[in-house]
Design a protein around this motif. Structure first.
Motif, PDB file in Angstrom:
ATOM      1  N   VAL A  59     -10.172  -1.450 -42.110  1.00 54.87           N
ATOM      2  CA  VAL A  59     -10.208  -1.160 -40.616  1.00 54.87           C
ATOM      3  C   VAL A  59     -11.082  -0.202 -40.426  1.00 54.87           C
ATOM      4  CG1 VAL A  59      -8.857  -0.417 -38.708  1.00 54.87           C
ATOM      5  CG2 VAL A  59      -7.868  -1.765 -40.285  1.00 54.87           C
ATOM      6  N   CYS A  60     -11.093   1.203 -41.004  1.00 54.08           N
ATOM      7  CA  CYS A  60     -12.039   2.141 -40.521  1.00 54.08           C
ATOM      8  C   CYS A  60     -13.145   2.317 -41.700  1.00 54.08           C
ATOM      9  CB  CYS A  60     -11.356   3.340 -40.553  1.00 54.08           C
ATOM     10  SG  CYS A  60     -10.513   3.927 -42.029  1.00 54.08           S
ATOM     11  N   ARG A  61     -13.057   1.535 -42.759  1.00 51.86           N
ATOM     12  CA  ARG A  61     -13.895   1.526 -43.766  1.00 51.86           C
ATOM     13  C   ARG A  61     -14.088   2.921 -44.482  1.00 51.86           C
ATOM     14  NH1 ARG A  61     -13.932  -3.078 -45.259  1.00 51.86           N
ATOM     15  NH2 ARG A  61     -15.694  -2.488 -46.443  1.00 51.86           N
ATOM     16  N   LYS A  62     -13.067   3.761 -44.403  1.00 46.42           N
ATOM     17  CA  LYS A  62     -13.000   4.988 -45.251  1.00 46.42           C
ATOM     18  C   LYS A  62     -12.452   4.646 -46.868  1.00 46.42           C
ATOM     19  CE  LYS A  62     -11.790   7.963 -41.266  1.00 46.42           C
ATOM     20  NZ  LYS A  62     -11.003   8.781 -40.688  1.00 46.42           N
ATOM     21  N   ASP A  63     -13.232   5.529 -47.628  1.00 44.73           N
ATOM     22  CA  ASP A  63     -12.481   5.076 -48.970  1.00 44.73           C
ATOM     23  C   ASP A  63     -11.770   6.404 -49.584  1.00 44.73           C
ATOM     24  OD1 ASP A  63     -14.398   7.295 -49.059  1.00 44.73           O
ATOM     25  OD2 ASP A  63     -15.593   6.318 -50.924  1.00 44.73           O
ATOM     26  N   PHE A  64     -11.002   6.951 -48.590  1.00 46.12           N
ATOM     27  CA  PHE A  64      -9.985   8.101 -48.684  1.00 46.12           C
ATOM     28  C   PHE A  64      -8.714   7.848 -47.986  1.00 46.12           C
ATOM     29  CE2 PHE A  64     -13.054   9.734 -46.102  1.00 46.12           C
ATOM     30  CZ  PHE A  64     -12.451  10.269 -44.803  1.00 46.12           C
ATOM     31  N   ILE A  65      -7.672   8.622 -47.881  1.00 39.47           N
ATOM     32  CA  ILE A  65      -6.591   8.106 -47.197  1.00 39.47           C
ATOM     33  C   ILE A  65      -6.615   8.299 -45.982  1.00 39.47           C
ATOM     34  CG2 ILE A  65      -4.323   9.333 -46.953  1.00 39.47           C
ATOM     35  CD1 ILE A  65      -4.600  10.865 -49.649  1.00 39.47           C
ATOM     36  N   CYS A  66      -6.011   7.217 -45.363  1.00 36.62           N
ATOM     37  CA  CYS A  66      -5.958   6.890 -43.987  1.00 36.62           C
ATOM     38  C   CYS A  66      -4.936   6.218 -43.677  1.00 36.62           C
ATOM     39  CB  CYS A  66      -6.817   5.987 -43.521  1.00 36.62           C
ATOM     40  SG  CYS A  66      -7.294   4.455 -43.916  1.00 36.62           S
ATOM     41  N   LYS A  67      -4.356   6.098 -42.302  1.00 33.16           N
ATOM     42  CA  LYS A  67      -3.078   5.579 -42.038  1.00 33.16           C
ATOM     43  C   LYS A  67      -3.207   4.245 -41.041  1.00 33.16           C
ATOM     44  CE  LYS A  67      -0.203   8.861 -43.208  1.00 33.16           C
ATOM     45  NZ  LYS A  67       1.035   8.519 -44.030  1.00 33.16           N
ATOM     46  N   CYS A  68      -4.218   3.609 -41.365  1.00 33.15           N
ATOM     47  CA  CYS A  68      -4.509   2.314 -40.557  1.00 33.15           C
ATOM     48  C   CYS A  68      -3.580   1.100 -40.829  1.00 33.15           C
ATOM     49  CB  CYS A  68      -5.952   1.904 -40.989  1.00 33.15           C
ATOM     50  SG  CYS A  68      -7.267   2.848 -40.437  1.00 33.15           S
ATOM     51  N   MET A  69      -3.003   1.319 -42.126  1.00 28.82           N
ATOM     52  CA  MET A  69      -1.978   0.152 -42.481  1.00 28.82           C
ATOM     53  C   MET A  69      -0.745   0.272 -41.728  1.00 28.82           C
ATOM     54  SD  MET A  69      -3.313  -2.273 -44.103  1.00 28.82           S
ATOM     55  CE  MET A  69      -5.105  -2.425 -44.405  1.00 28.82           C
ATOM     56  N   ASP A  70      -0.443   1.328 -41.243  1.00 25.29           N
ATOM     57  CA  ASP A  70       0.681   1.737 -40.602  1.00 25.29           C
ATOM     58  C   ASP A  70       0.998   0.736 -39.367  1.00 25.29           C
ATOM     59  OD1 ASP A  70       1.783   3.384 -42.279  1.00 25.29           O
ATOM     60  OD2 ASP A  70       1.096   5.290 -41.084  1.00 25.29           O
ATOM     61  N   ASN A  71      -0.299   0.640 -38.626  1.00 25.42           N
ATOM     62  CA  ASN A  71      -0.518  -0.265 -37.482  1.00 25.42           C
ATOM     63  C   ASN A  71      -0.278  -1.672 -37.648  1.00 25.42           C
ATOM     64  OD1 ASN A  71      -1.393   2.117 -36.199  1.00 25.42           O
ATOM     65  ND2 ASN A  71      -3.585   1.723 -36.497  1.00 25.42           N
ATOM     66  N   PHE A  72      -0.407  -2.200 -39.110  1.00 27.10           N
ATOM     67  CA  PHE A  72       0.019  -3.543 -39.260  1.00 27.10           C
ATOM     68  C   PHE A  72       1.346  -3.756 -40.244  1.00 27.10           C
ATOM     69  CE2 PHE A  72      -4.584  -2.807 -39.028  1.00 27.10           C
ATOM     70  CZ  PHE A  72      -4.974  -3.854 -38.059  1.00 27.10           C
ATOM     71  N   SER A  73       1.978  -2.710 -40.114  1.00 25.96           N
ATOM     72  CA  SER A  73       3.238  -2.744 -40.674  1.00 25.96           C
ATOM     73  C   SER A  73       4.187  -3.936 -40.401  1.00 25.96           C
ATOM     74  CB  SER A  73       4.178  -1.461 -40.996  1.00 25.96           C
ATOM     75  OG  SER A  73       4.380  -1.029 -39.656  1.00 25.96           O
ATOM     76  N   ASP A  74       4.401  -4.201 -39.112  1.00 25.94           N
ATOM     77  CA  ASP A  74       5.055  -5.275 -38.396  1.00 25.94           C
ATOM     78  C   ASP A  74       4.448  -6.617 -38.805  1.00 25.94           C
ATOM     79  OD1 ASP A  74       6.567  -3.384 -37.027  1.00 25.94           O
ATOM     80  OD2 ASP A  74       5.535  -3.686 -35.239  1.00 25.94           O
ATOM     81  N   ASP A  75       3.171  -6.870 -38.967  1.00 24.86           N
ATOM     82  CA  ASP A  75       2.648  -7.937 -39.132  1.00 24.86           C
ATOM     83  C   ASP A  75       2.736  -8.387 -40.907  1.00 24.86           C
ATOM     84  OD1 ASP A  75       1.714  -8.415 -36.617  1.00 24.86           O
ATOM     85  OD2 ASP A  75      -0.397  -7.848 -37.318  1.00 24.86           O
ATOM     86  N   ILE A  76       2.660  -7.315 -41.531  1.00 23.00           N
ATOM     87  CA  ILE A  76       2.899  -7.550 -43.087  1.00 23.00           C
ATOM     88  C   ILE A  76       4.456  -7.535 -43.457  1.00 23.00           C
ATOM     89  CG2 ILE A  76       2.815  -6.439 -45.257  1.00 23.00           C
ATOM     90  CD1 ILE A  76       0.236  -4.980 -44.372  1.00 23.00           C
ATOM     91  N   GLY A  77       5.262  -6.842 -42.591  1.00 26.37           N
ATOM     92  CA  GLY A  77       6.777  -7.343 -42.628  1.00 26.37           C
ATOM     93  C   GLY A  77       7.153  -8.654 -42.536  1.00 26.37           C
ATOM     94  N   GLN A  78       6.748  -9.098 -41.376  1.00 31.88           N
ATOM     95  CA  GLN A  78       6.980 -10.352 -40.972  1.00 31.88           C
ATOM     96  C   GLN A  78       6.482 -11.515 -41.938  1.00 31.88           C
ATOM     97  OE1 GLN A  78       8.748 -10.921 -38.012  1.00 31.88           O
ATOM     98  NE2 GLN A  78       8.837 -13.126 -38.808  1.00 31.88           N
ATOM     99  N   GLN A  79       5.291 -11.371 -42.344  1.00 30.37           N
ATOM    100  CA  GLN A  79       4.929 -12.317 -43.413  1.00 30.37           C
ATOM    101  C   GLN A  79       5.815 -12.138 -44.575  1.00 30.37           C
ATOM    102  OE1 GLN A  79       0.462 -12.539 -44.149  1.00 30.37           O
ATOM    103  NE2 GLN A  79       0.255 -11.468 -41.852  1.00 30.37           N
ATOM    104  N   MET A  80       6.357 -10.942 -44.910  1.00 30.56           N
ATOM    105  CA  MET A  80       7.149 -10.741 -46.229  1.00 30.56           C
ATOM    106  C   MET A  80       8.287 -11.657 -46.063  1.00 30.56           C
ATOM    107  SD  MET A  80       5.770  -8.524 -48.722  1.00 30.56           S
ATOM    108  CE  MET A  80       7.304  -7.923 -49.404  1.00 30.56           C
ATOM    109  N   HIS A  81       8.923 -11.541 -44.889  1.00 33.11           N
ATOM    110  CA  HIS A  81      10.181 -12.102 -44.530  1.00 33.11           C
ATOM    111  C   HIS A  81       9.778 -13.943 -44.424  1.00 33.11           C
ATOM    112  CE1 HIS A  81      13.166  -9.152 -43.776  1.00 33.11           C
ATOM    113  NE2 HIS A  81      11.992  -8.474 -42.918  1.00 33.11           N
TER     114      HIS A  81
END
Length: 92
Positions: A59-81
């Motif tokens: 998302v942000c192309r940073k190679d250090f800690i970021c919180k971008c995946m928090d924005n997609f937790s619902d999508d990933i959680g739904q795919q897991m289910h």
């Protein structure tokens, strides 16, 4: 173009069966890997997600800690289910 994560494979990293706490490594289609924490009781609930530092953030192309995946937790959680990844990862 917006980022859309697609779960390709899930492996169990660790668990505490008594407390119902599970840690999974989620491999996404674009090569990104995330560590996902779940609480099983009363039903499967995603409690935390973080990107592993193996590749830059898609998302942000940073190679250090970021919180971008928090924005997609619902999508990933739904795919897991939907993909029944819990039973597949726990069966390994």
């Amino acid at each position: 173009m917006s980022y859309r994560p697609n779960v390709e494979h899930v492996t169990k990293a660790s668990s505490n069966d008594k407390e119902g706490l599970y840690e999974f490594i989620v491999h996404l289609q674009d090569g990104t890997e995330c560590r996902v924490f779940y609480n099983r009781f009363p039903e499967w609930k995603l409690t935390n997600i973080s990107r592993l530092q193996k590749t830059p953030c898609p998302v942000c192309r940073k190679d250090f800690i970021c919180k971008c995946m928090d924005n997609f937790s619902d999508d990933i959680g739904q795919q897991m289910h939907d993909g029944q990844w819990f039973s597949k990862a726990l069966g390994e």
